[in-house]
Design a protein around this motif. Structure first.
Motif, mmCIF file in Angstrom:
data_model
loop_
_atom_site.group_PDB
_atom_site.id
_atom_site.type_symbol
_atom_site.label_atom_id
_atom_site.label_comp_id
_atom_site.label_asym_id
_atom_site.label_seq_id
_atom_site.Cartn_x
_atom_site.Cartn_y
_atom_site.Cartn_z
ATOM 1 N N ARG A 154 -2.521 4.941 1.939
ATOM 2 C CA ARG A 154 -3.435 3.607 1.776
ATOM 3 C C ARG A 154 -3.629 3.106 0.600
ATOM 4 N N GLY A 155 -2.638 2.727 -0.177
ATOM 5 C CA GLY A 155 -2.701 2.666 -1.481
ATOM 6 C C GLY A 155 -2.072 3.288 -2.411
ATOM 7 N N PRO B 100 0.800 -1.272 0.019
ATOM 8 C CA PRO B 100 -0.023 -0.002 0.135
ATOM 9 C C PRO B 100 0.922 1.264 -0.094
ATOM 10 N N GLY B 101 2.161 1.262 -0.204
ATOM 11 C CA GLY B 101 3.125 2.293 0.098
ATOM 12 C C GLY B 101 3.492 2.349 1.592
ATOM 13 N N GLY C 262 -5.834 4.533 -2.729
ATOM 14 C CA GLY C 262 -4.963 5.453 -2.390
ATOM 15 C C GLY C 262 -5.822 6.908 -1.900
ATOM 16 N N LEU C 263 -5.233 7.769 -1.018
ATOM 17 C CA LEU C 263 -5.753 8.953 -0.644
ATOM 18 C C LEU C 263 -5.490 9.960 -1.555
ATOM 19 N N VAL C 264 -6.476 11.132 -1.692
ATOM 20 C CA VAL C 264 -6.226 12.285 -2.318
ATOM 21 C C VAL C 264 -5.818 13.309 -1.490
ATOM 22 N N ARG D 16 -10.685 10.752 2.769
ATOM 23 C CA ARG D 16 -10.013 11.233 1.433
ATOM 24 C C ARG D 16 -9.572 10.031 0.717
ATOM 25 N N TYR D 17 -10.046 8.936 1.043
ATOM 26 C CA TYR D 17 -9.826 7.521 0.118
ATOM 27 C C TYR D 17 -10.254 7.888 -1.159
#
Length: 264
Positions: free
Chosen positions: A71-72, A63-64, A107-109, A155-156
């Motif tokens: 988170r991805g 996930p990083g 992932g998150l923005v 923020r996902y």
């Protein structure tokens, strides 16, 4: 009959991780999933599966930097090379574990992302999914995507069912499937049975947990007996992952699953 898989990242935390396999088997589970396998050699995990006579049904791509809050990687512009490496690593584990499906976290923005930023995430996401689906298909695996609620994961990038369905349609790969988590869907949208019916032919995996506290499925606002009966009536023959946090001792909380073959 519905087949339940134990999520070993959440269940049986009374045991060290590699001991959770045998604990799950003793409780009646025949399949397991977890967030990430990468802290262990794939051969060690395969041995734990064989010894407990369990099937590996799902895990996530790297996930990083999870500890730093990542988170991805799938939607992150500028991280494409790292994402491609994560696909290769996940497929290496999937081969050793004979796991038929892997999940790519979006992932998150950034905080306060504008439309241009969101568009860049969308373009990156679709291109990365095209690549990952092609690589997974070569290995005979399915690639899954999962909407995750914004309460648990602010923020996902991927948070709604229609957003996931649009991505699946845009990529157009037969092996890109929906990971339908009823817990996340209930928090974001509700109307669970209708969503299951409308998206059924794209579902590759299902997960459950009680709402709102993410405890056992018989705790909270969701009528899981009704939902699982409908899922079975629709013809679902895959696994249902038990991705919940036990309210107490894992084994003590498994009475809800007795009808599905668990033996607490």
């Amino acid at each position: 009959m519905i087949r339940l898989a134990a999520n070993l990242s959440m269940l049986f935390q009374e045991h060290d991780f590699l001991d959770r396999f045998s604990a799950a088997a003793e409780a009646g589970f025949r399949g397991v999933e977890y967030l990430f396998p990468y802290a262990y050699a794939p051969e060690a995990l395969a041995g734990a599966l064989r010894e407990a006579k369990l099937e590996q049904v799902l895990f996530n791509l790297p996930p990083g930097d999870w500890a730093a809050g990542e988170r991805g990687l799938a939607s992150l512009p500028g991280r494409e090379a790292e994402f491609r490496e994560s696909v290769s690593e996940a497929l290496r584990y999937a081969d050793t574990l004979n796991c038929p499906r892997i999940h790519a976290m979006a992932g998150l923005v950034p905080e306060g992302a504008d439309r241009e930023t969101l568009a860049a995430h969308q373009d990156t996401y679709l291109e990365n999914l095209r690549f990952a689906a092609r690589e997974a298909a070569k290995a005979g695996r399915d690639l899954l995507i999962e909407p995750i609620n914004h309460r648990d994961m602010p923020r996902y990038f991927l948070s709604r069912q229609d957003q996931a369905m649009a991505a699946i349609e845009a990529v157009g790969a037969d092996n890109l499937r929906l990971q339908f988590d009823l817990y996340h869907c209930q928090i974001m949208e509700g109307d669970l049975i209708r969503h299951l019916e409308q998206q059924f032919h794209h579902i590759g995996h299902v997960q459950i947990a009680g709402v709102p506290e993410r405890h056992e499925p018989d705790i909270g606002e969701v009528n899981y007996p009704s939902i699982l009966a409908r899922l079975e009536a629709l013809g679902y023959r895959g696994w249902v992952g038990c991705e919940y946090r036990p309210a107490g001792n894992t084994r003590d909380g498994l009475a809800w699953g007795r009808v599905h073959g668990l033996t607490p």
